[in-house]
Design a protein around this motif. Structure first.
Motif, PDB file in Angstrom:
ATOM      1  N   THR A  32     196.054  74.212  42.483  1.00  0.00           N
ATOM      2  CA  THR A  32     194.939  74.306  43.434  1.00  0.00           C
ATOM      3  C   THR A  32     193.602  74.467  42.716  1.00  0.00           C
ATOM      4  O   THR A  32     192.587  73.993  43.219  1.00  0.00           O
ATOM      5  CB  THR A  32     195.141  75.438  44.461  1.00  0.00           C
ATOM      6  OG1 THR A  32     195.392  76.655  43.783  1.00  0.00           O
ATOM      7  CG2 THR A  32     196.272  75.109  45.411  1.00  0.00           C
ATOM      8  N   ILE A  33     193.596  75.072  41.552  1.00  0.00           N
ATOM      9  CA  ILE A  33     192.355  75.185  40.772  1.00  0.00           C
ATOM     10  C   ILE A  33     191.900  73.784  40.372  1.00  0.00           C
ATOM     11  O   ILE A  33     190.731  73.429  40.536  1.00  0.00           O
ATOM     12  CB  ILE A  33     192.568  76.067  39.519  1.00  0.00           C
ATOM     13  CG1 ILE A  33     192.857  77.502  39.929  1.00  0.00           C
ATOM     14  CG2 ILE A  33     191.355  75.982  38.583  1.00  0.00           C
ATOM     15  CD1 ILE A  33     193.410  78.373  38.813  1.00  0.00           C
ATOM     16  N   ARG A  34     192.840  72.982  39.879  1.00  0.00           N
ATOM     17  CA  ARG A  34     192.501  71.627  39.437  1.00  0.00           C
ATOM     18  C   ARG A  34     192.127  70.735  40.612  1.00  0.00           C
ATOM     19  O   ARG A  34     191.198  69.930  40.528  1.00  0.00           O
ATOM     20  CB  ARG A  34     193.651  71.031  38.624  1.00  0.00           C
ATOM     21  CG  ARG A  34     193.835  71.777  37.290  1.00  0.00           C
ATOM     22  CD  ARG A  34     194.979  71.273  36.439  1.00  0.00           C
ATOM     23  NE  ARG A  34     196.270  71.670  36.996  1.00  0.00           N
ATOM     24  CZ  ARG A  34     197.207  70.820  37.401  1.00  0.00           C
ATOM     25  NH1 ARG A  34     197.018  69.518  37.302  1.00  0.00           N
ATOM     26  NH2 ARG A  34     198.355  71.261  37.891  1.00  0.00           N
ATOM     27  N   LEU A  35     192.822  70.892  41.732  1.00  0.00           N
ATOM     28  CA  LEU A  35     192.487  70.109  42.924  1.00  0.00           C
ATOM     29  C   LEU A  35     191.097  70.484  43.424  1.00  0.00           C
ATOM     30  O   LEU A  35     190.281  69.613  43.718  1.00  0.00           O
ATOM     31  CB  LEU A  35     193.529  70.345  44.024  1.00  0.00           C
ATOM     32  CG  LEU A  35     193.279  69.633  45.350  1.00  0.00           C
ATOM     33  CD1 LEU A  35     193.297  68.111  45.176  1.00  0.00           C
ATOM     34  CD2 LEU A  35     194.314  70.077  46.392  1.00  0.00           C
ATOM     35  N   ARG A  36     190.831  71.784  43.514  1.00  0.00           N
ATOM     36  CA  ARG A  36     189.524  72.247  43.989  1.00  0.00           C
ATOM     37  C   ARG A  36     188.403  71.726  43.081  1.00  0.00           C
ATOM     38  O   ARG A  36     187.364  71.285  43.561  1.00  0.00           O
ATOM     39  CB  ARG A  36     189.498  73.768  44.077  1.00  0.00           C
ATOM     40  CG  ARG A  36     188.266  74.319  44.775  1.00  0.00           C
ATOM     41  CD  ARG A  36     188.249  75.836  44.784  1.00  0.00           C
ATOM     42  NE  ARG A  36     189.358  76.444  45.474  1.00  0.00           N
ATOM     43  CZ  ARG A  36     189.468  76.562  46.783  1.00  0.00           C
ATOM     44  NH1 ARG A  36     188.539  76.066  47.569  1.00  0.00           N
ATOM     45  NH2 ARG A  36     190.509  77.164  47.320  1.00  0.00           N
ATOM     46  N   GLU A  37     188.609  71.764  41.772  1.00  0.00           N
ATOM     47  CA  GLU A  37     187.597  71.247  40.840  1.00  0.00           C
ATOM     48  C   GLU A  37     187.309  69.773  41.103  1.00  0.00           C
ATOM     49  O   GLU A  37     186.197  69.306  40.908  1.00  0.00           O
ATOM     50  CB  GLU A  37     188.063  71.421  39.387  1.00  0.00           C
ATOM     51  CG  GLU A  37     188.023  72.849  38.899  1.00  0.00           C
ATOM     52  CD  GLU A  37     188.687  73.039  37.547  1.00  0.00           C
ATOM     53  OE1 GLU A  37     189.332  72.085  37.028  1.00  0.00           O
ATOM     54  OE2 GLU A  37     188.581  74.146  37.002  1.00  0.00           O
ATOM     55  N   THR A  38     188.310  69.049  41.542  1.00  0.00           N
ATOM     56  CA  THR A  38     188.180  67.606  41.773  1.00  0.00           C
ATOM     57  C   THR A  38     187.506  67.297  43.106  1.00  0.00           C
ATOM     58  O   THR A  38     186.711  66.362  43.185  1.00  0.00           O
ATOM     59  CB  THR A  38     189.570  66.933  41.722  1.00  0.00           C
ATOM     60  OG1 THR A  38     190.184  67.255  40.471  1.00  0.00           O
ATOM     61  CG2 THR A  38     189.455  65.428  41.851  1.00  0.00           C
ATOM     62  N   VAL A  39     187.778  68.074  44.142  1.00  0.00           N
ATOM     63  CA  VAL A  39     187.314  67.689  45.487  1.00  0.00           C
ATOM     64  C   VAL A  39     186.252  68.605  46.102  1.00  0.00           C
ATOM     65  O   VAL A  39     185.690  68.265  47.143  1.00  0.00           O
ATOM     66  CB  VAL A  39     188.499  67.565  46.479  1.00  0.00           C
ATOM     67  CG1 VAL A  39     189.506  66.546  45.992  1.00  0.00           C
ATOM     68  CG2 VAL A  39     189.156  68.902  46.771  1.00  0.00           C
ATOM     69  N   ASP A  40     185.976  69.733  45.482  1.00  0.00           N
ATOM     70  CA  ASP A  40     185.098  70.744  46.091  1.00  0.00           C
ATOM     71  C   ASP A  40     183.720  70.244  46.510  1.00  0.00           C
ATOM     72  O   ASP A  40     183.221  70.630  47.551  1.00  0.00           O
ATOM     73  CB  ASP A  40     184.938  71.943  45.152  1.00  0.00           C
ATOM     74  CG  ASP A  40     185.330  73.236  45.823  1.00  0.00           C
ATOM     75  OD1 ASP A  40     185.841  73.200  46.956  1.00  0.00           O
ATOM     76  OD2 ASP A  40     185.127  74.297  45.202  1.00  0.00           O
ATOM     77  N   THR A  41     183.110  69.429  45.710  1.00  0.00           N
ATOM     78  CA  THR A  41     181.725  69.038  45.986  1.00  0.00           C
ATOM     79  C   THR A  41     181.603  67.607  46.509  1.00  0.00           C
ATOM     80  O   THR A  41     180.514  67.024  46.473  1.00  0.00           O
ATOM     81  CB  THR A  41     180.871  69.182  44.710  1.00  0.00           C
ATOM     82  OG1 THR A  41     181.424  68.323  43.695  1.00  0.00           O
ATOM     83  CG2 THR A  41     180.844  70.617  44.220  1.00  0.00           C
TER      84      THR A  41
END
Length: 169
Positions: A32-41
């Protein structure tokens, strides 16, 4: 590279050991850290990109990952508590177009944080004997706990690769 399987198809060793499980759990734990880094912004325009013609959008992929992890986690728990239960398939295509898939992706990332934490905690408690426990999928047949843990890790990475391909376009 095969865009449909950018990280290759699921490969499970013939004899899964607890060391394999621990490797897969590390991937799940950081996902989820890696996913969030990819899609957060991402903008709405970015969330509507696809990795290939006719494929799901980035937004649909994020929601699908959460839906799948939820279903797979439930199947894992059933395999550990029931004697070879039969589990239903779910129509991923129909799930991908339900109205809740228009929610912000954050809702599914939060869901994944909880589900993945539970998967990792459960996975760390597995014994060698439990790896051979199984459930029967109504479409795909018998699936062992070991194979399910492998798929839990692979499936997330598979779709993260799809998201990255879509965003690179």
């Amino acid at each position: 590279m095969d865009v449909k399987y950018p990280i290759g198809k699921l490969q499970v060793p013939e004899k899964v050991k607890l060391e394999h499980i621990q490797e897969w759990l590390k991937q799940i734990e950081t996902y989820t850290i890696r996913l969030r880094e990819t899609v957060d912004t991402l903008s709405d325009e970015d969330l509507n990109k696809t990795y290939r013609e006719g494929a799901w959008t980035v937004r649909q992929l994020v929601h699908h990952i959460a839906d799948s992890q939820l279903n797979m986690y439930q199947r894992l728990r059933l395999a550990l508590t029931d004697e070879n239960p039969t589990v239903p398939a779910f129509d991923e295509e129909k799930w991908a177009i339900l109205p809740d898939t228009q929610l912000p992706v954050e809702s599914s990332i939060k869901m994944l944080e909880g589900i993945n934490a539970r998967i990792v905690a459960l996975g760390h408690s597995l014994t060698e004997e439990q790896l051979d426990r199984a459930f029967t999928h109504q479409t795909n047949g018998k699936i062992t706990v070991a194979t399910k843990v492998a798929k839990l890790a692979w499936h997330e990475e598979h779709h993260l690769a799809h998201i990255k391909i879509a965003l690179s376009k």
